[in-house]
Structure formats: C-alpha cells, structure tokens
Design an enzyme around this catalytic site. Structure first.
Site, PDB file in Angstrom:
ATOM      1  CB  CYS A  20      -2.274   1.755   5.481  1.00  0.00           C
ATOM      2  SG  CYS A  20      -2.020   1.839   4.088  1.00  0.00           S
ATOM      3  CD  GLU A  38      -1.920   4.463   2.750  1.00  0.00           C
ATOM      4  OE1 GLU A  38      -3.209   4.966   2.902  1.00  0.00           O
ATOM      5  OE2 GLU A  38      -1.424   3.844   2.389  1.00  0.00           O
ATOM      6  CB  CYS A  81      -7.100  -0.233   4.726  1.00  0.00           C
ATOM      7  SG  CYS A  81      -4.812  -1.005   4.614  1.00  0.00           S
ATOM      8  CG  HIS A 123      -1.932  -0.897   1.086  1.00  0.00           C
ATOM      9  ND1 HIS A 123      -3.143  -0.788   2.430  1.00  0.00           N
ATOM     10  CD2 HIS A 123      -1.708  -2.382   0.781  1.00  0.00           C
ATOM     11  CE1 HIS A 123      -4.208  -2.170   1.576  1.00  0.00           C
ATOM     12  NE2 HIS A 123      -3.663  -2.759   0.744  1.00  0.00           N
TER      13      HIS A 123
END
Length: 155
Positions: A82, A51, A79, A49
């Site tokens: 993250c 992040e 999410c 992801h």
C-alpha cells in the site's frame, strides 16, 4: 464531515461483517471521491487492501493515475504494498490514524515470507538473500518490450 471518523466507521463496519480492520477514504476539495474497507477476507484476493481498492476507484472516477490534489485517510500505517501504491498516486497528504505498534497487540497478519515487524529489514537485503525465492532469468528479448514502449511514447 470528519474524514478520520468516516475511516474508522468504514473499518468497524467491515470488522462487524467479517472483514479485516482496515479502511481508506480519499478526499478532494472536501468531498469523498472514493472509499473502501479491506476486502481480502471477503474476496480471497491478497491485493484487496483498502488503500489499493480506494485508489483504483478514485483514479477511475477522476480518469487519472495521479491523486496529487487529494488527501487520503487510512486506518493504519500502510503495509509495503500500500505504501508503494500511495507513492505511485502521489496524494497531497496521507493521514494515518493508528500505527503498527498501536494495533500489534490486537492484530497479526503473518504470511510465509512476510511479517510486518521484519518486512522492511527483509526488503533492504540484496535480492539473493531474501526469504522469497527470486531467480533472475535474463533474456535479450526482454528489453525489446521497453524499447518498443519508448518508440511509441516519444515526446
């Protein structure tokens, strides 16, 4: 530089290249320290992801796991994975540009045990009631790892 616009540009470029619509920009003292789009589709790595990748890069560059003097710009509310990483690195601020409710009509990412709409309810359940099968397998030697860490890391 407009860091919100930079985050949007990075995400849009990723979408145009076949990636997912997420990006992160990490800023310290008005300068970009790290940035990344979401690379899950490109790498087949479900942890790639934006992040996570940007936090990894920033921490490597700054030689710290603490980003307390940084601002982090993200395209969407994070999410759970993250969000956890954001708590761990503890930035000064996290600026998110869109909410899940905003983008829900256009993007869906359901997994076997995970849907954004229900995940936080799932997470609140006792472990034995969660959809993800988790079995406690205690072993008395397991705690020795933590005891040894404590011995090696006394203040």
């Amino acid at each position: 530089m407009d860091f919100v616009k930079r985050t949007i540009e990075l995400a849009m470029k990723n979408v145009e290249e076949g990636g997912r619509p997420f990006a992160t920009v990490i800023v310290r003292d008005g300068e970009i320290i790290a940035e990344s789009p979401n690379l899950v589709a490109q790498t087949n790595d479900p942890t790639a992801h934006a992040e996570i990748l940007a936090i990894r890069e920033a921490c490597r560059k700054l030689k710290t796991e603490h980003l307390t003097d940084c601002d982090i710009y993200i395209l969407a509310s994070p999410c759970p994975m993250c969000l956890g990483s954001l708590y761990y690195c503890s930035p000064k601020n996290v600026f998110y540009i869109t909410t899940r409710e905003d983008y829900a009509p256009y993007y869906k990412d359901d997994r076997k045990y995970f849907e954004l709409e229900t995940f936080y309810d799932e997470y609140r359940k006792p472990i034995e009631e969660r959809r993800l099968p988790m079995v406690h397998k205690p072993d008395v030697d397991g705690i020795k790892v933590y005891k040894r860490w404590a011995e090696l890391n006394k203040n």
